[in-house]
Design a protein around this motif. Structure first.
Motif, PDB file in Angstrom:
ATOM      1  N   TRP A   8      39.864  52.402  -6.177  1.00 39.33           N
ATOM      2  CA  TRP A   8      39.183  51.781  -5.039  1.00 39.33           C
ATOM      3  C   TRP A   8      38.942  50.279  -5.242  1.00 39.33           C
ATOM      4  O   TRP A   8      38.422  49.609  -4.367  1.00 39.33           O
ATOM      5  CB  TRP A   8      37.852  52.503  -4.768  1.00 39.33           C
ATOM      6  N   LYS A   9      39.329  49.788  -6.428  1.00 43.36           N
ATOM      7  CA  LYS A   9      39.123  48.372  -6.730  1.00 43.36           C
ATOM      8  C   LYS A   9      40.470  47.656  -6.816  1.00 43.36           C
ATOM      9  O   LYS A   9      41.505  48.292  -6.999  1.00 43.36           O
ATOM     10  CB  LYS A   9      38.375  48.233  -8.063  1.00 43.36           C
ATOM     11  N   PRO A  10      40.472  46.290  -6.681  1.00 49.56           N
ATOM     12  CA  PRO A  10      41.714  45.524  -6.880  1.00 49.56           C
ATOM     13  C   PRO A  10      42.226  45.754  -8.310  1.00 49.56           C
ATOM     14  O   PRO A  10      41.429  46.000  -9.223  1.00 49.56           O
ATOM     15  CB  PRO A  10      41.280  44.070  -6.678  1.00 49.56           C
ATOM     16  N   PRO A  11      43.500  45.767  -8.573  1.00 49.50           N
ATOM     17  CA  PRO A  11      44.571  45.380  -7.630  1.00 49.50           C
ATOM     18  C   PRO A  11      45.126  46.559  -6.821  1.00 49.50           C
ATOM     19  O   PRO A  11      46.071  46.399  -6.060  1.00 49.50           O
ATOM     20  CB  PRO A  11      45.643  44.834  -8.577  1.00 49.50           C
ATOM     21  N   TYR A  12      44.512  47.737  -7.003  1.00 48.81           N
ATOM     22  CA  TYR A  12      45.088  48.923  -6.339  1.00 48.81           C
ATOM     23  C   TYR A  12      44.648  49.037  -4.886  1.00 48.81           C
ATOM     24  O   TYR A  12      45.302  49.705  -4.084  1.00 48.81           O
ATOM     25  CB  TYR A  12      44.691  50.189  -7.110  1.00 48.81           C
ATOM     26  N   THR A  13      43.539  48.381  -4.541  1.00 51.93           N
ATOM     27  CA  THR A  13      43.074  48.356  -3.151  1.00 51.93           C
ATOM     28  C   THR A  13      42.803  46.900  -2.764  1.00 51.93           C
ATOM     29  O   THR A  13      42.084  46.188  -3.478  1.00 51.93           O
ATOM     30  CB  THR A  13      41.791  49.191  -2.981  1.00 51.93           C
ATOM     31  N   THR A  14      43.364  46.483  -1.651  1.00 51.95           N
ATOM     32  CA  THR A  14      43.201  45.099  -1.200  1.00 51.95           C
ATOM     33  C   THR A  14      41.869  44.922  -0.480  1.00 51.95           C
ATOM     34  O   THR A  14      41.136  45.887  -0.250  1.00 51.95           O
ATOM     35  CB  THR A  14      44.347  44.714  -0.246  1.00 51.95           C
ATOM     36  N   GLU A  15      41.600  43.656  -0.092  1.00 53.63           N
ATOM     37  CA  GLU A  15      40.365  43.370   0.645  1.00 53.63           C
ATOM     38  C   GLU A  15      40.327  44.107   1.974  1.00 53.63           C
ATOM     39  O   GLU A  15      39.256  44.414   2.506  1.00 53.63           O
ATOM     40  CB  GLU A  15      40.245  41.864   0.896  1.00 53.63           C
ATOM     41  N   LYS A  33      41.250  47.061   2.390  1.00 53.81           N
ATOM     42  CA  LYS A  33      41.167  48.484   2.042  1.00 53.81           C
ATOM     43  C   LYS A  33      42.524  49.186   2.072  1.00 53.81           C
ATOM     44  O   LYS A  33      42.594  50.425   2.149  1.00 53.81           O
ATOM     45  CB  LYS A  33      40.198  49.244   2.992  1.00 53.81           C
ATOM     46  N   GLU A  34      43.587  48.421   2.020  1.00 47.58           N
ATOM     47  CA  GLU A  34      44.928  49.011   1.996  1.00 47.58           C
ATOM     48  C   GLU A  34      45.424  49.100   0.555  1.00 47.58           C
ATOM     49  O   GLU A  34      44.873  48.481  -0.362  1.00 47.58           O
ATOM     50  CB  GLU A  34      45.878  48.161   2.839  1.00 47.58           C
ATOM     51  N   ALA A  35      46.514  49.896   0.359  1.00 47.16           N
ATOM     52  CA  ALA A  35      47.059  50.086  -0.988  1.00 47.16           C
ATOM     53  C   ALA A  35      47.711  48.804  -1.489  1.00 47.16           C
ATOM     54  O   ALA A  35      48.481  48.147  -0.769  1.00 47.16           O
ATOM     55  CB  ALA A  35      48.071  51.226  -0.981  1.00 47.16           C
ATOM     56  N   GLY A  36      47.422  48.418  -2.732  1.00 46.01           N
ATOM     57  CA  GLY A  36      48.029  47.239  -3.332  1.00 46.01           C
ATOM     58  C   GLY A  36      49.431  47.522  -3.861  1.00 46.01           C
ATOM     59  O   GLY A  36      49.842  48.687  -3.996  1.00 46.01           O
ATOM     60  N   LYS A  37      50.160  46.461  -4.188  1.00 42.55           N
ATOM     61  CA  LYS A  37      51.543  46.637  -4.669  1.00 42.55           C
ATOM     62  C   LYS A  37      51.589  47.385  -5.999  1.00 42.55           C
ATOM     63  O   LYS A  37      52.577  48.064  -6.308  1.00 42.55           O
ATOM     64  CB  LYS A  37      52.203  45.259  -4.829  1.00 42.55           C
ATOM     65  N   GLU A  38      50.524  47.271  -6.808  1.00 47.40           N
ATOM     66  CA  GLU A  38      50.517  47.913  -8.123  1.00 47.40           C
ATOM     67  C   GLU A  38      50.539  49.439  -8.027  1.00 47.40           C
ATOM     68  O   GLU A  38      50.796  50.124  -9.024  1.00 47.40           O
ATOM     69  CB  GLU A  38      49.268  47.474  -8.915  1.00 47.40           C
ATOM     70  N   MET A  39      50.268  49.991  -6.834  1.00 47.26           N
ATOM     71  CA  MET A  39      50.309  51.442  -6.656  1.00 47.26           C
ATOM     72  C   MET A  39      51.707  51.983  -6.923  1.00 47.26           C
ATOM     73  O   MET A  39      51.868  53.101  -7.424  1.00 47.26           O
ATOM     74  CB  MET A  39      49.852  51.829  -5.243  1.00 47.26           C
ATOM     75  N   LYS A  40      52.740  51.178  -6.583  1.00 51.64           N
ATOM     76  CA  LYS A  40      54.128  51.607  -6.803  1.00 51.64           C
ATOM     77  C   LYS A  40      54.379  51.861  -8.294  1.00 51.64           C
ATOM     78  O   LYS A  40      55.031  52.821  -8.695  1.00 51.64           O
ATOM     79  CB  LYS A  40      55.098  50.520  -6.303  1.00 51.64           C
ATOM     80  N   GLU A  41      53.826  50.967  -9.113  1.00 52.67           N
ATOM     81  CA  GLU A  41      53.997  51.107 -10.557  1.00 52.67           C
ATOM     82  C   GLU A  41      53.312  52.372 -11.077  1.00 52.67           C
ATOM     83  O   GLU A  41      53.859  53.101 -11.912  1.00 52.67           O
ATOM     84  CB  GLU A  41      53.410  49.872 -11.249  1.00 52.67           C
ATOM     85  N   LEU A  42      52.093  52.639 -10.536  1.00 51.73           N
ATOM     86  CA  LEU A  42      51.376  53.852 -10.939  1.00 51.73           C
ATOM     87  C   LEU A  42      52.153  55.114 -10.571  1.00 51.73           C
ATOM     88  O   LEU A  42      52.178  56.086 -11.324  1.00 51.73           O
ATOM     89  CB  LEU A  42      49.998  53.908 -10.264  1.00 51.73           C
ATOM     90  N   VAL A  43      52.786  55.098  -9.396  1.00 54.49           N
ATOM     91  CA  VAL A  43      53.578  56.250  -8.944  1.00 54.49           C
ATOM     92  C   VAL A  43      54.667  56.563  -9.962  1.00 54.49           C
ATOM     93  O   VAL A  43      54.875  57.728 -10.348  1.00 54.49           O
ATOM     94  CB  VAL A  43      54.195  55.980  -7.556  1.00 54.49           C
ATOM     95  N   GLN A  44      55.364  55.562 -10.395  1.00 62.20           N
ATOM     96  CA  GLN A  44      56.455  55.770 -11.359  1.00 62.20           C
ATOM     97  C   GLN A  44      55.929  56.285 -12.702  1.00 62.20           C
ATOM     98  O   GLN A  44      56.498  57.197 -13.302  1.00 62.20           O
ATOM     99  CB  GLN A  44      57.212  54.456 -11.570  1.00 62.20           C
ATOM    100  N   ILE A  45      54.781  55.735 -13.157  1.00 62.66           N
ATOM    101  CA  ILE A  45      54.212  56.144 -14.452  1.00 62.66           C
ATOM    102  C   ILE A  45      53.811  57.618 -14.424  1.00 62.66           C
ATOM    103  O   ILE A  45      54.198  58.407 -15.299  1.00 62.66           O
ATOM    104  CB  ILE A  45      52.986  55.262 -14.802  1.00 62.66           C
ATOM    105  N   TYR A  46      53.047  58.013 -13.398  1.00 62.21           N
ATOM    106  CA  TYR A  46      52.516  59.379 -13.373  1.00 62.21           C
ATOM    107  C   TYR A  46      53.544  60.397 -12.914  1.00 62.21           C
ATOM    108  O   TYR A  46      53.451  61.570 -13.259  1.00 62.21           O
ATOM    109  CB  TYR A  46      51.254  59.430 -12.505  1.00 62.21           C
ATOM    110  N   SER A  47      54.505  59.972 -12.129  1.00 66.08           N
ATOM    111  CA  SER A  47      55.592  60.877 -11.749  1.00 66.08           C
ATOM    112  C   SER A  47      56.356  61.307 -12.988  1.00 66.08           C
ATOM    113  O   SER A  47      56.697  62.480 -13.170  1.00 66.08           O
ATOM    114  CB  SER A  47      56.526  60.181 -10.756  1.00 66.08           C
TER     115      SER A  47
END
Length: 606
Positions: free
Chosen positions: A23-30, A32-46
């Motif tokens: 819920w905090k930056p960089p994963y959530t923008t001002e 309240k939308e998803a930040g670009k770093e979410m893509k990286e998390l998807v690859q890591i946890y997938s």
């Protein structure tokens, strides 16, 4: 659904371990939308959890959105006092939705809002918060409802299709709701009547509940503790009767009421009986079958409590149980359900190793406890019921001859216990009649014998020392004031040497019982004791006892119940109907449901 919960739990656990706050930056923008770093998390946890990237992305986004919503709700609550509740809708609409609400509204207003927003019939739903039924008349704040509380909605009747919901149906549901509430009130009334009844009453004409140990023999429990235990066990049996019919929505409120009354019993008592442990299992099982385990925050705690209680009652390795009953096969069904629920809890929390361990335990026990239908038929031919056959076969590891021998011996033991009880009742009746022949009123004789444990001399002395017991025999204490004293009775007592005033007072108090009146006057030196003397205002002792034991409200309610004694009789009869004849009915699980659930969760794990 279960697999998604498992994967969500695994992802949440990984995020917590890696100290990632979505819920905090960089994963959530001002915004309240998803930040670009979410893509990286998807690859890591997938890669880490072997989940395809699309599913990982969807679940991570769901977790992030919920966290953002919760954070916004917390801020809003601090500023405005508007609380956010998580509402878990019934199975038919199985989903969780947020609800912003003022905690100063009543339970009725909350129910009305939920029903309106989700197209539910208001009179057909019940709401559970913090394992308690919502009180419609009190505010949410007064009932301990807090910000972020979980609200479970039970739909007691399946509503018809939207096109058929008309005014007539609303009226019908209103009648059904009144009937359900009436049933719960009758259950409460019946249990309270039975909890207050004592053993000295004639069981042949007045039913009462007796608490027995694991061998079937009655045990003595202090009156106050017994009342709480009878209420708890009565509500539990009512809930279990509904569970057998798969009516889990209707069963849960009774089980939660039973839990409340068990908590009034002493820890010492709860440690010596397995009833409380079985109730914990039944509550968790109900939530699970309603697909609402998320609403039960302390499910794991309840299962741990049940496990500890079983160990105390049965022994670490069932040695205490084997010493009492000769085997532990019947009780193993409780462990099967316990291990299964623990495994499900671990699975939903993302702990696959623990889940596999416990569900495998349950699977192993299921194979051990499987009962061959042909063996049941063999015992049925010998005159035993299917229930008796299943329980005996599990106790004897499936050996038919041993099971037949066990059942035969058990029937003989039960018959012996019945003979002893009949002999006790016969002796008690004879002693009551002896006291009656000495002039004692019947109820006073019953109470005195009960308090002196059947000692005839002590019982008679108790009645003389406490003549107020005779007044408990009055169905209508106020009628003493209208009792006309016969001149013949007064003459007899005066002939025995008592004054006219004392004779008239005694005959009025004891409703013309000359024999008993003479005994009391003789015992107290020719006058009634102060406790039986009329007050200066002229009211009788019986009237004073009646007025002191009831408030104006009680007397108003009591007058209506006295005019219709059938109401109480019906309430008691409904309770008696739900109490199973076999003392081990709670152990007679067919395990068909458990078998399907074990297969389902093993397939998820594999």
């Amino acid at each position: 659904m279960a697999q998604k919960k498992y994967l969500m739990a695994k992802l949440t656990s990984c995020l917590r371990e890696d100290k990632i706050q979505l819920w905090k930056p960089p994963y959530t923008t001002e915004n309240k939308e998803a930040g670009k770093e979410m893509k990286e998390l998807v690859q890591i946890y997938s890669s880490k959890l072997s989940i395809n990237e699309n599913d990982t992305e969807m679940m991570l986004e769901e977790i992030r959105c919920k966290a953002v919503e919760r954070g916004a709700g917390n801020e809003n609550f601090k500023v405005t006092g508007i609380a956010r509740l998580d509402v878990y809708l019934p199975r038919r609409k199985s989903r969780k939705v947020p609800l912003e609400i003022n905690l100063l509204i009543t339970g009725k207003e909350l129910r009305s809002q939920i029903a309106q927003e989700h197209e539910l019939q208001e009179n057909a739903i019940k709401i559970i918060i913090n394992k308690k039924q919502l009180d419609l008349g009190k505010t949410l704040e007064d009932q301990g409802v807090t910000h972020n509380a979980k609200v479970m909605v039970l739909q007691l009747e399946q509503s018809d299709e939207e096109t058929k919901r008309k005014v007539q149906e609303e009226e019908l549901e209103c009648k059904k709701e009144k009937e359900r509430n009436s049933k719960m009130r009758r259950t409460k009334k019946g249990l309270e009547i039975l909890a207050e009844r004592e053993e000295y009453l004639d069981q042949d004409s007045v039913p009462y509940l007796e608490i027995a140990n694991q061998t079937g023999r009655s045990i003595e429990i202090p009156p106050r503790a017994k009342k709480a235990l009878v209420l708890a066990m009565g509500y539990h049996e009512k809930g279990r009767a509904l569970m057998k019919k798969k009516e889990y929505e209707a069963a849960l409120p009774y089980l939660l009421d039973a839990d409340k009354h068990f908590c009034e019993c002493s820890a010492e008592l709860l440690n010596t009986v397995d009833n409380y442990a079985v109730l914990q299992l039944d509550i968790v099982w109900c939530y699970f079958r309603l697909e609402q385990l998320d609403c039960l925050d302390d499910a794991e705690k309840k299962l741990s409590t049940a496990h500890r209680c079983f160990q105390r009652c049965y022994g670490e390795n069932h040695e205490r149980l084997i010493g009492i009953k000769g085997s532990c096969g019947r009780e193993k069904v409780l462990y099967l359900r316990l291990y299964l629920l623990q495994g499900i809890g671990h699975y939903h929390s993302g702990r696959e190793k623990e889940a596999a361990e416990y569900i495998e335990k349950a699977s192993h026990l299921h194979k051990e406890l499987y009962v061959d239908p042909y063996k049941v038929d063999s015992l049925s031919v010998l005159g035993f019921s299917g229930q008796e056959a299943r329980l005996a076969l599990r106790a004897c590891q499936g050996d038919v001859d041993s099971a037949a021998s066990l059942l035969t011996n058990r029937r003989e033991e039960k018959e012996q216990i019945k003979k002893e009880e009949r002999a006790k009742r016969k002796q008690r009746k004879e002693d009551v009649n002896k006291l009656k022949s000495m002039g004692c009123p019947e109820r006073a004789a019953q109470i005195a014998l009960h308090r002196t444990k059947g000692n005839l001399d002590q019982a008679f002395q108790l009645i003389l020392n406490s003549p107020e017991l005779a007044l408990e025999d009055d169905d209508d204490p106020g009628s003493v004031a209208q009792y006309e004293v016969s001149q013949e009775g007064v003459d007899i007592l005066m002939y025995l040497g008592f004054s006219r005033e004392s004779a008239e007072q005694a005959l009025k108090v004891f409703k013309g019982n000359i024999h008993f009146a003479s005994q009391i006057l003789a015992h107290y030196g020719g006058v009634l004791p102060a406790s039986l003397q009329p007050s200066p205002e002229g009211s009788s002792p019986s009237e004073e006892m009646a007025s002191s034991s009831s408030s104006p409200t009680d007397s108003a309610e009591g007058s209506s119940s006295q005019t219709d004694e059938d109401v109480e009789a019906d309430a008691v009869s409904e309770i008696i109907e739900d109490i199973p004849e076999h003392e081990e009915d709670y152990l007679d699980l067919t395990l068909e449901e458990e078998e399907q659930i074990i297969k389902e969760y093993l397939s998820y794990i594999q």
